[in-house]
Structure formats: C-alpha cells, structure tokens
Design a protein around this motif. Structure first.
Motif, PDB file in Angstrom:
ATOM      1  N   GLY A  82     -12.618  -4.107  -4.490  1.00  0.00           N
ATOM      2  CA  GLY A  82     -12.797  -4.017  -3.042  1.00  0.00           C
ATOM      3  C   GLY A  82     -11.494  -4.222  -2.281  1.00  0.00           C
ATOM      4  O   GLY A  82     -11.484  -4.711  -1.152  1.00  0.00           O
ATOM      5  N   THR A  83     -10.385  -3.856  -2.915  1.00  0.00           N
ATOM      6  CA  THR A  83      -9.062  -4.019  -2.303  1.00  0.00           C
ATOM      7  C   THR A  83      -8.896  -3.050  -1.134  1.00  0.00           C
ATOM      8  O   THR A  83      -9.322  -1.892  -1.205  1.00  0.00           O
ATOM      9  N   ASP A  84      -8.262  -3.521  -0.071  1.00  0.00           N
ATOM     10  CA  ASP A  84      -8.069  -2.677   1.117  1.00  0.00           C
ATOM     11  C   ASP A  84      -6.938  -1.678   0.946  1.00  0.00           C
ATOM     12  O   ASP A  84      -7.050  -0.520   1.369  1.00  0.00           O
ATOM     13  N   VAL A  85      -5.824  -2.138   0.378  1.00  0.00           N
ATOM     14  CA  VAL A  85      -4.604  -1.326   0.320  1.00  0.00           C
ATOM     15  C   VAL A  85      -4.047  -1.320  -1.098  1.00  0.00           C
ATOM     16  O   VAL A  85      -3.840  -2.375  -1.692  1.00  0.00           O
ATOM     17  N   LEU A  86      -3.787  -0.120  -1.615  1.00  0.00           N
ATOM     18  CA  LEU A  86      -3.089   0.024  -2.887  1.00  0.00           C
ATOM     19  C   LEU A  86      -1.746   0.696  -2.602  1.00  0.00           C
ATOM     20  O   LEU A  86      -1.705   1.838  -2.143  1.00  0.00           O
TER      21      LEU A  86
ATOM     22  N   TYR B 186      -5.454  -8.121   5.066  1.00  0.00           N
ATOM     23  CA  TYR B 186      -5.904  -7.100   4.125  1.00  0.00           C
ATOM     24  C   TYR B 186      -5.632  -7.559   2.693  1.00  0.00           C
ATOM     25  O   TYR B 186      -4.611  -8.192   2.422  1.00  0.00           O
ATOM     26  N   ALA B 187      -6.554  -7.220   1.805  1.00  0.00           N
ATOM     27  CA  ALA B 187      -6.333  -7.468   0.376  1.00  0.00           C
ATOM     28  C   ALA B 187      -5.478  -6.331  -0.175  1.00  0.00           C
ATOM     29  O   ALA B 187      -5.774  -5.156   0.047  1.00  0.00           O
ATOM     30  N   VAL B 188      -4.413  -6.693  -0.878  1.00  0.00           N
ATOM     31  CA  VAL B 188      -3.405  -5.721  -1.318  1.00  0.00           C
ATOM     32  C   VAL B 188      -3.281  -5.740  -2.835  1.00  0.00           C
ATOM     33  O   VAL B 188      -3.394  -6.790  -3.468  1.00  0.00           O
ATOM     34  N   MET B 189      -3.030  -4.560  -3.396  1.00  0.00           N
ATOM     35  CA  MET B 189      -2.691  -4.428  -4.812  1.00  0.00           C
ATOM     36  C   MET B 189      -1.481  -3.502  -4.907  1.00  0.00           C
ATOM     37  O   MET B 189      -1.289  -2.615  -4.064  1.00  0.00           O
TER      38      MET B 189
END
Length: 307
Positions: free
Chosen positions: A186-190, A133-136
């Motif tokens: 388009g980040t999956d998780v913030l 997952y892409a995370v921020m």
C-alpha cells in the motif's frame, strides 16, 4: 536545528548567479528610453548569464516596449528583469503531486551519472515523507554497484524500504519486484533509479522501453512521472541533456540540482523558456532538506538581484 529559512538558503545558494547577472547588467541602464545599442548590450548580458537567447530576446522585447518615464536605473532594470523571469518560471513551477490511483505512483528518475541523481532520489523521498506519504525506492541502476550501495545507505537513513539486486542485474526485474512489493504494502510513492549512461542511447532506450513494458503489465498508468535530474553547474549543456532525454525517455518534468555551486543558475530560466517542462524542485545545498518546490516570484527576484 538551523533557523535559516528556505528563502535564506535560496539567497545564499543563488548568490553566484545573482552576482554574475548583476555584474553583467551593471551600468547598462539609464535614460527614459533604451537605445538599440543599450538593448543589445542588455541582451548580450542576459545570454552571458546563461539565461539563453530565447529568454534574453523575450526580456529585451519587454524592455524595448517600456516607457520608463521615471528613468531606468540599475535597480529598475533588475526589477523589470525579475518580472520577466517570474513570467517565464511561473507556468513551469509545479510540485510533484502524488495523485495516482491505484497506488503506488511510480516515478522514474533519470539523468547522466554525476548529476546528483542518487542523492536527489533520497531528497525526493524525504520530501514525500514530510507530506506523510509512504515511500519505497527501487535501485534500477544496476550498471553501477556504487549507485546501489549509495541508495541502500540513504534508504537506511530515511527508514524507507528498498528493492535492489546485484550489479549487472536486469533493471526491469528489479522494477517488477518493486511495483509488486509497493502495491502489496500500500505504498504511496515508488521512486525508481535508472541507468545514467548516455554513451549508447539505443541501449538506454531499449532498457527504458523494457521497464515501461513491465510497468504496463502491473499498472497500465505507470510510470506516472519521468523526472530528469539536471546539474546546474553544466550550464547550457544541461539544455542538451533535456533535448536528448526528452527524445529517448519521454521526460515529463525536471529537477535542477547544485544551484548553490555555480554562477550558471540562469540555465533554470533558459530551460523553462525553451522547453516549458514542469520544474518540480530545485536544490541549493547538500542537506537532505535542501531540495524543494520553488516560488517563481522569489527565485526570479533572487536571480535578478531584486532583493
């Protein structure tokens, strides 16, 4: 690279808890049917091991019903206790699934200062990265410059973007900017860090309410999760934190850290029995990969010494 498995880490991390419970239960079994005095002693031993009165009462009732024709020695007692602990933990052992659509899934992380909240955010980010997952990260705890700095260091190490502002800034503005950035990318998780002070509950409630309003304008489903980080070394005080934060912040799930630093890990069982909130992960060390979803059967056996 260590060849140590997660099971090995659990066994080592929960060693103090396991030994404490085993010591407290030692010599209390015996005979085919337990007397009321034996049951009282076992219940007291479970409470003294931080399992809490509700879980202890449940296990006592199970033991009182047992026939144990073959006799109940210490090993059989531990096995029975493990079975009951598993029954308590199984319904709440739920990983934090990323299912939000549209993305991002917004996770507010709350907890008192010193609970390991900032480090837990980094470990959660790493866990999600492992799942591709892409995370921020959003540094919403603007009350402490140290928290912002620590999160920046972790974000750099993990290679994840971070949205932060100055100390004393408006957390809701940080969250607004972070949701916009995460949505655009388009980040999956913030993952949002929030203030950890409980001295003024009204102030904290107002701050969280403002964050929720901002989130609602950008993503009506957000926050998707409100995760409370608990320090197992606090023992029964951790339960009071659940009570307070549940009322103040609408907690949807728990993460319990520092299980390796205490003999009071039985509070994991007490929290599950008393509140029934999902426990998404547990931490048993300082490494970045020492926070994991858990197998309730394995954890139950380790805590009860049935390994």
């Amino acid at each position: 690279m260590s060849s140590e498995t997660w099971s090995d880490r659990l066994l080592g991390g929960l060693r103090q808890t396991r030994e404490r419970l085993a010591d407290n239960l030692s010599g209390l079994a015996g005979g085919g049917k337990l007397s009321d005095a034996q049951l009282d002693d076992i219940e007291d031993a479970l409470i003294a091991s931080d399992l809490g009165p509700r879980a202890a009462g449940r296990i006592r009732a199970r033991l009182a019903q047992g026939k144990f024709e073959a006799g109940l020695d210490d090993a059989a007692l531990r096995k029975t206790v493990a079975g009951e602990i598993e029954a308590i933990l199984s319904p709440v052992a739920r990983p934090l699934d990323i299912i939000a659509f549209p993305r991002p899934q917004v996770i507010l992380v709350i907890g008192v200062n010193g609970s390991g909240k900032t480090t837990t955010i980094a470990k959660l980010a790493h866990l999600f990265q492992e799942q591709d997952y892409a995370v921020m990260i959003a540094a919403g705890d603007t009350f402490r410059a140290a928290a912002i700095g620590q999160l920046r260091v972790w974000a750099d190490r993990l290679g994840v973007p971070i949205i932060a502002g100055a100390e004393g800034g408006d957390p809701a503005s940080i969250v607004f900017d972070a949701v916009k950035a995460a949505t655009d990318a388009g980040t999956d998780v913030l993952i949002v860090d929030t203030a950890g002070r409980l001295q003024n509950k009204r102030e904290l409630m107002d701050e969280l309410a403002k964050i929720r309003r901002v989130l609602g304008r950008l993503n009506p489903a957000a926050p998707h999760d409100v995760v409370l980080v608990l320090d197992a070394t606090n023992g029964q005080n951790a339960l009071q934190q659940i009570e307070t934060f549940r009322n103040v912040a609408g907690v949807t799930g728990l993460v319990m850290t520092k299980l390796d630093g205490t003999a009071r890990g039985g509070v994991l069982v007490a929290a599950a029995e008393q509140y029934g909130l999902p426990i998404h992960a547990i931490g048993v060390g300082e490494k970045i990969d020492d926070l994991r979803p858990f197998d309730p059967a394995l954890v139950a056996r380790v805590i009860a010494g049935d390994v």
